[in-house]
Design an enzyme around this catalytic site. Structure first.
Site: not given
Ligand code: RNT
Ligand code: ZN
Length: 418
Positions: A187, A228
């Site tokens: 991420w 995200k």
């Protein structure tokens, strides 16, 4: 009646009640026992880690709150996790970030991490019966800025590519050591605060960086990529959006991580499971709880989590879904936060395992939609909590709210002294 007798008696009644709708509670208990949860190490210390690089600055992520007692070093974090393990049932995993290496006082920059920095973790995890998962860490570093793997400046981009490649090698070493694939999550916070004109450019760079990172094939680790919605300070544009990673994952057969805090608040994460199962190899979950702009509150037993668990059980996909947690609340007892979230997730899956699925599916096949809805409604109030108490009792861990006192004791004797 003492607590044990009461739990046993309640369980027997619940068992009969469930039998009436074709559900075997003993089988549900067995299945729940096999569900491993990947416990995120970063709740213990507010995502600080143990690097010796000085005060790093550089954003990307933030925990809020200043409750006393956070783990300050490897020994403390291990001690805390060991305590958590005494309050939960089942065999679980520990999810480490690259900043949690055992750097032994040395300055090791992100582009220098290697498996040796995680040797003591591997050993410790084996002793404790835990398997390890892993994450590259691109936030909280002077080179983090707003763009890492999607940075047009080659020098910065290459730094993060090198870091991420090394993390995959570490994950491979972990997987080999524990004889079970290590799941490595990627991420990055990359994005822009304000209106971004060349949105394609940064996504194209990210795609190229990922291709380079994933060029080496490994046998003992699995890659997953996490999207995200936005980050604080990067509200307008997220390079690694869900569309981006879904496309990348489907095209390159990578696992897509669904963080339940990373979507629009009315979006159903549960509904994504069946689509991902068709087009990507497996699924990784970060079970969390979004509140307004924050995606990282402690997981609780709410409809979002039970819907997700039910969906996975209904799709018979427990063997293709990795269940991890991801939240970092620094405002309450951190161990308590772990136990609440782990237990909530297990309760959600137990409810999924206790659904009268075959009857529900039959109704659906027969187009008996009133009957389907009625049984779904009734099933909500079946005595699943009696089965949950039995799970705790069988595993010899605190039943119901009894773990509150245990956490208070630990706080009194350990964390409050830090
Ligand atoms: C951040 C992502 C990511 C992190 C961890 C620490 O928004 O959810 O998974 O929480 O890697
Ligand atoms: Zn996450």
């Amino acid at each position: 009646m003492n607590q044990t007798d009461l739990i046993q008696k309640s369980y027997e009644i619940a068992k009969e009640r469930y039998q009436a709708v074709g559900v075997n509670t003993d089988k549900a208990l067995e299945d729940l026992q096999k569900i491993s949860i990947s416990i995120h190490c970063w709740q213990a210390d507010d995502v600080t880690g143990f690097e010796n690089l000085g005060n790093l600055g550089g954003g990307g992520i933030q925990a809020t709150g200043n409750y006393p007692g956070k783990a300050r070093n490897i020994d403390e974090i291990r001690q805390d996790i060991e305590k958590v393990l005494t309050l939960i049932a089942g065999n679980h995993r520990l999810n480490l970030h690259a900043i949690y290496g055992d750097f032994a006082g040395k300055v090791v920059d992100r582009n220098e991490v290697d498996p040796s920095h995680f040797a003591s973790w591997m050993q410790w995890a084996k002793e404790k019966g835990l398997k390890l998962d892993f994450n590259s860490t691109s936030f909280g570093h002077p080179k983090s800025g707003d763009l890492t793997l999607s940075n047009p400046h080659k020098e910065i981009r290459d730094f993060w590519i090198e870091h991420t490649k090394r993390c995959r090698a570490i994950a491979e070493a972990m997987g080999q050591y524990q004889n079970d694939p290590c799941i490595m999550n990627l991420w990055i916070h990359d994005g822009m605060k304000d209106q971004t004109v060349n949105r394609l450019k940064y996504r194209a760079i990210l795609e190229k960086s990922l291709d380079e990172i994933f060029a080496t094939n490994y046998k003992n680790m699995k890659d997953c990529i996490e999207a995200k919605l936005f980050g604080i300070g990067l509200e307008s544009y997220t390079v690694g959006s869900y569309d981006f990673y879904l496309g990348y994952g489907a095209k390159n057969q990578k696992i897509v991580t669904l963080d339940t805090g990373h979507f629009h608040l009315t979006e159903s994460i549960a509904d994504k499971i069946s689509s991902l199962l068709l087009f990507t190899p497996e699924i990784m979950l970060h079970v969390s709880r979004p509140i307004r702009w924050d995606s990282d509150h402690v997981t609780i037993l709410n409809d979002d989590v039970t819907d997700l668990a039910k969906e996975i059980v209904r799709a018979e996909a427990l063997n293709r879904v990795h269940i991890g947690l991801d939240y970092f609340d620094a405002s309450i007892n951190r161990l308590g936060a772990y136990v609440i979230g782990i237990r909530a997730t297990q309760k959600a899956f137990l409810q999924g395992l206790l659904e009268p699925i075959s009857q529900l599916k039959t109704y659906e096949e027969n187009e008996q939609y009133f009957e389907r809805l009625a049984l779904l409604e009734e099933a909500k109030a079946l005595p699943w909590n009696a089965v949950w108490d039995m799970f705790c009792l069988k595993n010899n861990i605190a039943v119901g709210e009894d773990y509150i006192a245990e956490i208070q004791q630990y706080e009194k004797h350990v964390t409050s002294k830090r």
